[in-house]
Structure formats: C-alpha cells, structure tokens
Motif scaffolding. Structure first.
Motif, PDB file in Angstrom:
ATOM      1  N   ALA A 196       0.829  -1.202   0.000  1.00 41.71           N
ATOM      2  CA  ALA A 196       0.000   0.000   0.000  1.00 41.71           C
ATOM      3  C   ALA A 196       0.864   1.252   0.000  1.00 41.71           C
ATOM      4  O   ALA A 196       0.579   2.237  -0.685  1.00 41.71           O
ATOM      5  CB  ALA A 196      -0.934  -0.002   1.203  1.00 41.71           C
ATOM      6  N   LEU A 197       1.938   1.229   0.779  1.00 42.90           N
ATOM      7  CA  LEU A 197       2.856   2.366   0.847  1.00 42.90           C
ATOM      8  C   LEU A 197       3.513   2.616  -0.502  1.00 42.90           C
ATOM      9  O   LEU A 197       3.545   3.754  -0.999  1.00 42.90           O
ATOM     10  CB  LEU A 197       3.917   2.094   1.919  1.00 42.90           C
ATOM     11  N   VAL A 198       4.039   1.569  -1.098  1.00 44.70           N
ATOM     12  CA  VAL A 198       4.706   1.709  -2.393  1.00 44.70           C
ATOM     13  C   VAL A 198       3.725   2.164  -3.461  1.00 44.70           C
ATOM     14  O   VAL A 198       4.043   3.015  -4.302  1.00 44.70           O
ATOM     15  CB  VAL A 198       5.409   0.389  -2.780  1.00 44.70           C
ATOM     16  N   SER A 199       2.514   1.629  -3.433  1.00 44.88           N
ATOM     17  CA  SER A 199       1.492   2.043  -4.401  1.00 44.88           C
ATOM     18  C   SER A 199       1.195   3.527  -4.288  1.00 44.88           C
ATOM     19  O   SER A 199       1.051   4.238  -5.288  1.00 44.88           O
ATOM     20  CB  SER A 199       0.205   1.237  -4.189  1.00 44.88           C
ATOM     21  N   GLU A 200       1.090   4.009  -3.039  1.00 48.09           N
ATOM     22  CA  GLU A 200       0.827   5.422  -2.815  1.00 48.09           C
ATOM     23  C   GLU A 200       1.948   6.299  -3.380  1.00 48.09           C
ATOM     24  O   GLU A 200       1.700   7.293  -4.060  1.00 48.09           O
ATOM     25  CB  GLU A 200       0.650   5.689  -1.320  1.00 48.09           C
ATOM     26  N   LEU A 201       3.185   5.913  -3.116  1.00 45.92           N
ATOM     27  CA  LEU A 201       4.303   6.731  -3.585  1.00 45.92           C
ATOM     28  C   LEU A 201       4.474   6.646  -5.089  1.00 45.92           C
ATOM     29  O   LEU A 201       4.805   7.653  -5.742  1.00 45.92           O
ATOM     30  CB  LEU A 201       5.586   6.320  -2.863  1.00 45.92           C
ATOM     31  N   LEU A 202       4.233   5.488  -5.669  1.00 46.53           N
ATOM     32  CA  LEU A 202       4.286   5.390  -7.130  1.00 46.53           C
ATOM     33  C   LEU A 202       3.213   6.271  -7.761  1.00 46.53           C
ATOM     34  O   LEU A 202       3.436   6.882  -8.820  1.00 46.53           O
ATOM     35  CB  LEU A 202       4.114   3.935  -7.565  1.00 46.53           C
ATOM     36  N   GLY A 203       2.057   6.358  -7.108  1.00 47.85           N
ATOM     37  CA  GLY A 203       1.010   7.240  -7.605  1.00 47.85           C
ATOM     38  C   GLY A 203       1.425   8.700  -7.542  1.00 47.85           C
ATOM     39  O   GLY A 203       1.172   9.485  -8.465  1.00 47.85           O
ATOM     40  N   GLU A 260      14.462   7.122 -13.839  1.00 48.60           N
ATOM     41  CA  GLU A 260      13.762   5.850 -14.049  1.00 48.60           C
ATOM     42  C   GLU A 260      12.901   5.546 -12.833  1.00 48.60           C
ATOM     43  O   GLU A 260      13.287   5.857 -11.703  1.00 48.60           O
ATOM     44  CB  GLU A 260      14.755   4.686 -14.213  1.00 48.60           C
ATOM     45  N   VAL A 261      11.767   4.916 -13.077  1.00 50.56           N
ATOM     46  CA  VAL A 261      10.893   4.461 -11.992  1.00 50.56           C
ATOM     47  C   VAL A 261      10.653   2.966 -12.190  1.00 50.56           C
ATOM     48  O   VAL A 261      10.269   2.531 -13.278  1.00 50.56           O
ATOM     49  CB  VAL A 261       9.559   5.232 -11.990  1.00 50.56           C
ATOM     50  N   TYR A 262      10.880   2.195 -11.132  1.00 49.41           N
ATOM     51  CA  TYR A 262      10.778   0.742 -11.213  1.00 49.41           C
ATOM     52  C   TYR A 262       9.449   0.291 -10.604  1.00 49.41           C
ATOM     53  O   TYR A 262       9.402  -0.291  -9.507  1.00 49.41           O
ATOM     54  CB  TYR A 262      11.953   0.092 -10.477  1.00 49.41           C
ATOM     55  N   GLY A 263       8.367   0.571 -11.302  1.00 55.24           N
ATOM     56  CA  GLY A 263       7.038   0.354 -10.753  1.00 55.24           C
ATOM     57  C   GLY A 263       6.739  -1.078 -10.361  1.00 55.24           C
ATOM     58  O   GLY A 263       6.548  -1.389  -9.172  1.00 55.24           O
ATOM     59  N   GLY A 267      14.366  -6.196   9.661  1.00 57.34           N
ATOM     60  CA  GLY A 267      14.731  -5.091  10.533  1.00 57.34           C
ATOM     61  C   GLY A 267      13.801  -3.908  10.340  1.00 57.34           C
ATOM     62  O   GLY A 267      12.796  -3.997   9.623  1.00 57.34           O
ATOM     63  N   PRO A 268      14.132  -2.771  10.941  1.00 61.29           N
ATOM     64  CA  PRO A 268      13.220  -1.619  10.925  1.00 61.29           C
ATOM     65  C   PRO A 268      13.054  -0.967   9.561  1.00 61.29           C
ATOM     66  O   PRO A 268      12.135  -0.173   9.368  1.00 61.29           O
ATOM     67  CB  PRO A 268      13.871  -0.640  11.913  1.00 61.29           C
ATOM     68  N   LEU A 269      13.923  -1.304   8.604  1.00 60.61           N
ATOM     69  CA  LEU A 269      13.832  -0.701   7.273  1.00 60.61           C
ATOM     70  C   LEU A 269      13.111  -1.602   6.271  1.00 60.61           C
ATOM     71  O   LEU A 269      12.894  -1.195   5.120  1.00 60.61           O
ATOM     72  CB  LEU A 269      15.234  -0.361   6.744  1.00 60.61           C
ATOM     73  N   ASP A 270      12.734  -2.788   6.684  1.00 62.05           N
ATOM     74  CA  ASP A 270      12.093  -3.737   5.766  1.00 62.05           C
ATOM     75  C   ASP A 270      10.778  -3.155   5.253  1.00 62.05           C
ATOM     76  O   ASP A 270       9.904  -2.765   6.030  1.00 62.05           O
ATOM     77  CB  ASP A 270      11.829  -5.066   6.484  1.00 62.05           C
ATOM     78  N   GLY A 271      10.664  -3.071   3.926  1.00 60.18           N
ATOM     79  CA  GLY A 271       9.448  -2.573   3.300  1.00 60.18           C
ATOM     80  C   GLY A 271       9.428  -1.078   3.046  1.00 60.18           C
ATOM     81  O   GLY A 271       8.461  -0.552   2.481  1.00 60.18           O
ATOM     82  N   ILE A 272      10.495  -0.353   3.456  1.00 57.96           N
ATOM     83  CA  ILE A 272      10.555   1.102   3.289  1.00 57.96           C
ATOM     84  C   ILE A 272      11.134   1.438   1.913  1.00 57.96           C
ATOM     85  O   ILE A 272      12.179   0.927   1.533  1.00 57.96           O
ATOM     86  CB  ILE A 272      11.425   1.744   4.384  1.00 57.96           C
ATOM     87  N   PRO A 273      10.497   2.323   1.155  1.00 57.37           N
ATOM     88  CA  PRO A 273      11.003   2.686  -0.174  1.00 57.37           C
ATOM     89  C   PRO A 273      12.205   3.634  -0.096  1.00 57.37           C
ATOM     90  O   PRO A 273      12.367   4.400   0.858  1.00 57.37           O
ATOM     91  CB  PRO A 273       9.811   3.393  -0.834  1.00 57.37           C
ATOM     92  N   PHE A 274      13.038   3.582  -1.137  1.00 51.52           N
ATOM     93  CA  PHE A 274      14.136   4.527  -1.282  1.00 51.52           C
ATOM     94  C   PHE A 274      14.426   4.749  -2.762  1.00 51.52           C
ATOM     95  O   PHE A 274      13.915   4.034  -3.627  1.00 51.52           O
ATOM     96  CB  PHE A 274      15.388   4.051  -0.550  1.00 51.52           C
ATOM     97  N   ALA A 275      15.233   5.767  -3.046  1.00 53.69           N
ATOM     98  CA  ALA A 275      15.672   6.058  -4.408  1.00 53.69           C
ATOM     99  C   ALA A 275      17.175   6.253  -4.387  1.00 53.69           C
ATOM    100  O   ALA A 275      17.771   6.493  -3.337  1.00 53.69           O
ATOM    101  CB  ALA A 275      14.972   7.308  -4.951  1.00 53.69           C
ATOM    102  N   VAL A 302      12.899  -1.077  -0.467  1.00 50.66           N
ATOM    103  CA  VAL A 302      12.317  -1.219  -1.803  1.00 50.66           C
ATOM    104  C   VAL A 302      12.794  -0.064  -2.670  1.00 50.66           C
ATOM    105  O   VAL A 302      12.511   1.104  -2.374  1.00 50.66           O
ATOM    106  CB  VAL A 302      10.781  -1.221  -1.727  1.00 50.66           C
ATOM    107  N   LEU A 303      13.509  -0.374  -3.744  1.00 51.62           N
ATOM    108  CA  LEU A 303      14.045   0.654  -4.633  1.00 51.62           C
ATOM    109  C   LEU A 303      12.973   1.093  -5.626  1.00 51.62           C
ATOM    110  O   LEU A 303      12.499   0.302  -6.434  1.00 51.62           O
ATOM    111  CB  LEU A 303      15.262   0.113  -5.387  1.00 51.62           C
ATOM    112  N   LEU A 304      12.587   2.379  -5.548  1.00 50.19           N
ATOM    113  CA  LEU A 304      11.555   2.900  -6.446  1.00 50.19           C
ATOM    114  C   LEU A 304      12.111   3.401  -7.765  1.00 50.19           C
ATOM    115  O   LEU A 304      11.377   3.473  -8.749  1.00 50.19           O
ATOM    116  CB  LEU A 304      10.791   4.046  -5.767  1.00 50.19           C
ATOM    117  N   GLY A 305      13.394   3.780  -7.797  1.00 45.17           N
ATOM    118  CA  GLY A 305      13.943   4.267  -9.055  1.00 45.17           C
ATOM    119  C   GLY A 305      15.216   5.041  -8.841  1.00 45.17           C
ATOM    120  O   GLY A 305      15.762   5.118  -7.738  1.00 45.17           O
ATOM    121  N   LYS A 306      15.700   5.634  -9.946  1.00 45.05           N
ATOM    122  CA  LYS A 306      16.925   6.437  -9.916  1.00 45.05           C
ATOM    123  C   LYS A 306      16.579   7.898 -10.180  1.00 45.05           C
ATOM    124  O   LYS A 306      15.702   8.219 -10.991  1.00 45.05           O
ATOM    125  CB  LYS A 306      17.935   5.932 -10.930  1.00 45.05           C
ATOM    126  N   THR A 307      17.320   8.793  -9.502  1.00 49.26           N
ATOM    127  CA  THR A 307      17.033  10.219  -9.561  1.00 49.26           C
ATOM    128  C   THR A 307      18.075  10.972 -10.390  1.00 49.26           C
ATOM    129  O   THR A 307      19.223  10.546 -10.518  1.00 49.26           O
ATOM    130  CB  THR A 307      16.986  10.812  -8.149  1.00 49.26           C
TER     131      THR A 307
END
Length: 479
Positions: A24-31, A45-48, A69-77, A117-122
């Motif tokens: 749900a978090l990743v979907s929100e940020l991809l949106g 690039e965005v890795y949807g 750990g505490p970062l599991d499931g957190i998106p980053f770029a 979770v890698l969302l893409g490159k900036t």
C-alpha cells in the motif's frame, strides 16, 4: 493518514504494527511519482512493477515473522551515479553508453539486504560536476519549495533532494564531493549527510574525484539519516578506503542531548557573503543551541573560506579532467558545453600542480586540526543563499562551495539540517565533526530537531495524500 510525509522510522513502526502494508505504501508513492514527476523531473527511471513485487515480498516476510529489521518494506531512491543491476548508469550525461550494470552498487545492495524497496533512480548534474542542480542535457529537477517560480534544486544530488522534499520517497542516496548532498538538502529543506570517507563503500558508484567522493543519505528526519547510515556502513571489497575501518554506530547517544558540548563557529565577518536571511536564521540557531546547554565558541578560521574552496575545486578539476577528458575531447562531444568548459580547466594543470595542491591540503589539514582542538563540532551555514530562479544560472558561478567544500578538503563529516525559512525558502546549517565522529553530528542535530518539534515541513501544494487510500488497501493484512 498521509503516508507521503511520514519519516522512514515512523513508517517502519507502522508497518510493524500492521497499520498498512508495504504494498500500500509503495502504491501510494508510485502514484505520487506518476502525478508529480512530470512537473518536478526528480526521477530518471521508476521501477514500478519490480518495486511492487519487492513490497509484496516484504509483506510476506512480515507475515512469517521473518522481517529483516526496521527498514524492511521502506522505499528509497538512488542518484543516477549508483549502479542498479540490469539498468544503465548514465550519470546525467548523454556521453556514456547505455550499458546495463552487471550488479548493483554496494550501497544499493546494502539497503536491499535490509528489505528496502528501490523505487527508481534520480537525476543528477552531469557527472555530478555542478552545484546549481541544473542539467540541460538530461533535464533539471524543479525545487518544490516555490509553487509559482521554477527554482534551482541544488546539486549535484538534485533529483534526490527534490524527491525527498516533495514526498515522493522518504529516503534517497546521494554523493558529496564538494557539497553535492548538502547543497540540495539545504535548498530543498531536507536532511543530508556528507559521511566520513571510508565508512560507506563507493563500489559501483560513478566517481568524480575519489579523493573527496562520499556516499550519504538524504531524508526528512535526523533519526532516519542515522538509521540509513548504520545500514550502509561496512567494508566494501570494491572500495579500498573502507578496508580496516571500524563501523561507527550512528544511532549511539542520539538522544543524549548537547549540554556541555562545545560548538565552534567562524567569525561573522567570514560569513558576510551569506544573505541576510541566512545569517539571521544562523544566529537564531546558535542562540537555540546555547539555550539548550551547549557552549558556543566564536573563533576565526585559520584561512578565508575562499582558500579552502579554491583548493578543493582545483583538486576536483584535475581528477575530473583525468577521468572524463576522453569524453570532453571526443568529436563530436556529447558533454554539455558548460560542464566541458569547467572540466577543461584541468588541461592546464600539470602533475606538479596536482602534487602541490595535495601538499597545500596537508598543511591546511594540520592547522585545521589545531583549530578544531577543544570543540565537538564546527557550525556553518550550509548555503550562503536560498534557492534562486532557474533562468540563466547554469552558466554562472554557483556560490555553494564557499561554505561546503571545507568539509571535503579537511576530511570531516558534515550534516546539513534545515534551520528555518527566509522569505519562504529553506535555509540550513552544517554540523561538521571530525572524521569518523559522525554520531556526534547526528546527536547535535537530533537535539535541535527535538527542541524545535521537527526540522522538516512539507512544501506547499504537496501536503495532501496523492489519493484517498482505501481502508481495505491499508488494512488488508498480508498476501
């Protein structure tokens, strides 16, 4: 709940408590990226779909009590200097071949191993060689802090700063050679760390000047930056600067406070190039730190800031020219003319010049070590100016290095944090500490963050959730 502007730490806690899923978090940020990136141009690039698959895997691990750990499931770029397996690293240039990387950069692999979770490159300034943040070749990210005027984001980690500030991703990786994490952090109003050289491996990162290049996190909270740095640290087989360097716990003593610490700053005369609003916020920050129990100590620098900035620029130019000369001189050259002109200064510098620069650096480091004696940190504004309108700046001299290059030249760690707006635009302060004393910078910044009730504020126009996330999407449990 607006997921876009929760800190990575708070997102991790909420995921652990089952308040929503990583999907749900990743979907929100991809949106949000789909909606805002055409305007902001933060992402190359965005890795949807791969990001959604990784988020589902994180949710499955959580359902099995196998969370990493505490970062599991957190998106980053990641800035487009970091290799990502199966994708080209173009470094903001049309001059490099679009060859897919065989494996991801060490820093990227470390965060993926934490379950992030890698969302893409900036986007980045071409070859990371510039601090306005502009890139006519591949596109310039737009600073989200002004809804009416297109303003520079700061560079060279421009896309990372914009993405974090606009709520497109909670964490992004940048690199800092002369201020390339701190300048965009300052102008976009986020937290950015120039880490101690050797703590975080640079394997798989496109270099500019290896004598200075450092990998660092860009976040919206001090705790997030410390948490990400802790995950990134460790020996890197592809970066000899990390060999034998012990890990430093960037979270240790984070909430210990600053009572009794000595914080030194240069004379106000040496900061006279800063805009009045920047200086006003800096003086207010000094007063707050003193009221919190720190000992404030004004001591003139051994040399003018210009001396440190110029020497850093000369060393960087020699290394950049040596690395990219073949692309600049190629006919026809695809390197942006302004970047080529900056780099071509290196053509006039001999090996004798370079060795002389290194000797000057040694002398300056020795005298600066004496200057630092008795202090826990040095304070300096991160930028002398706020974000300027985009038009016409690409070919003009940027002033940011005057305040940032000192840390790179002296082998210091330096954390940039917001210190309040001036005429509606962010300003920032640097907390510079000795090499490998990174936890001290986080400790000081955290104390100010707590005292002020936070440092980051969302930019106008981006505060609302991208869309109403359905209750069943947030609380659906795990697949």
């Amino acid at each position: 709940m607006n997921l876009a502007f929760l800190s990575a730490t708070d997102l991790g806690r909420a995921l652990a408590q089952g308040e929503f899923t990583s999907e749900a978090l990743v979907s929100e940020l991809l949106g949000r990226i789909q909606t805002y990136n055409p305007k902001l141009n933060a992402f190359v690039e965005v890795y949807g779909e791969p990001a959604l698959l990784a988020a589902r895997e994180s949710d499955r691990r959580r359902s099995r009590n196998q969370t990493r750990g505490p970062l599991d499931g957190i998106p980053f770029a990641a800035k487009d200097l970091f290799d990502v397996e199966g994708h080209p690293t173009l470094a903001g240039s049309k001059a490099l071949a679009a060859t897919a990387a065989a494996q991801s950069a060490t820093a990227v692999r470390r965060l993926l191993a934490e379950g992030m979770v890698l969302l893409g490159k900036t986007h980045t300034v071409e070859f990371a060689y510039g601090s306005w943040g502009t890139n006519p070749s591949c596109g310039t990210p737009i600073n989200p802090r002004d809804p009416l005027v297109q303003r520079v984001p700061g560079g060279s980690s421009s896309g990372s700063g914009v993405a974090v500030a606009a709520g497109l991703v909670p964490v992004a990786l940048g690199t800092d050679t002369g201020g390339s994490v701190r300048s965009p952090s300052a102008l976009c109003g986020v937290i950015g760390m120039k880490t101690s050289l050797g703590l975080i491996g640079r394997g798989g990162v496109q270099p500019l000047a290896l004598v200075f290049d450092a990998v660092g996190p860009m976040t919206r909270s001090v705790e997030d930056a410390a948490l990400i740095q802790a995950a990134l640290q460790g020996e890197d087989p592809d970066d000899p600067s990390t060999f034998g360097v012990p890990r430093s716990n960037s979270l240790v003593d984070l909430d210990k406070g600053i009572s009794g610490l000595t914080l030194r700053y240069p004379s106000m005369e040496s900061l006279k190039s800063a805009e009045p609003g920047v200086l006003e916020r800096f003086k207010e920050t000094l007063a707050d730190l003193e009221a919190m129990g720190a000992v404030l100590d004004e001591v003139p620098l051994p040399r003018p800031l210009e001396a440190y900035a110029t020497l850093t620029a000369n060393i960087t130019t020699v290394e950049a020219w040596n690395r990219y000369q073949h692309l600049v001189e190629k006919e026809p050259s695809l390197v942006d003319p302004e970047i080529a002109t900056r780099m071509s200064r290196g053509k006039t510098m001999s090996i004798a010049d370079y060795l002389g620069y290194l000797e000057q650096r040694r002398v300056m480091q020795t005298e600066f070590h004496r200057y630092f004696a008795g202090a826990n940190a040095i304070l300096l504004p991160s930028s002398p100016i706020t974000a300027k309108p985009m038009e016409g700046v690409h070919t003009t001299n940027a002033p940011f290095g005057l305040f940032t290059r000192l840390a790179n030249l002296m082998d210091l760690a330096s954390l940039s944090i917001p210190m309040g707006d001036a005429e509606g635009l962010p300003t920032a302060v640097q907390i510079m500490v000795r090499r490998f004393a990174d936890p001290m910078a986080y400790r000081i910044a955290r104390a100010l963050e707590v005292q002020r009730g936070g440092l980051f504020t969302p930019p106008r126009g981006y505060e609302q959730p991208h869309r109403a996330v359905a209750q069943n999407a947030l609380y659906a449990g795990f697949p």
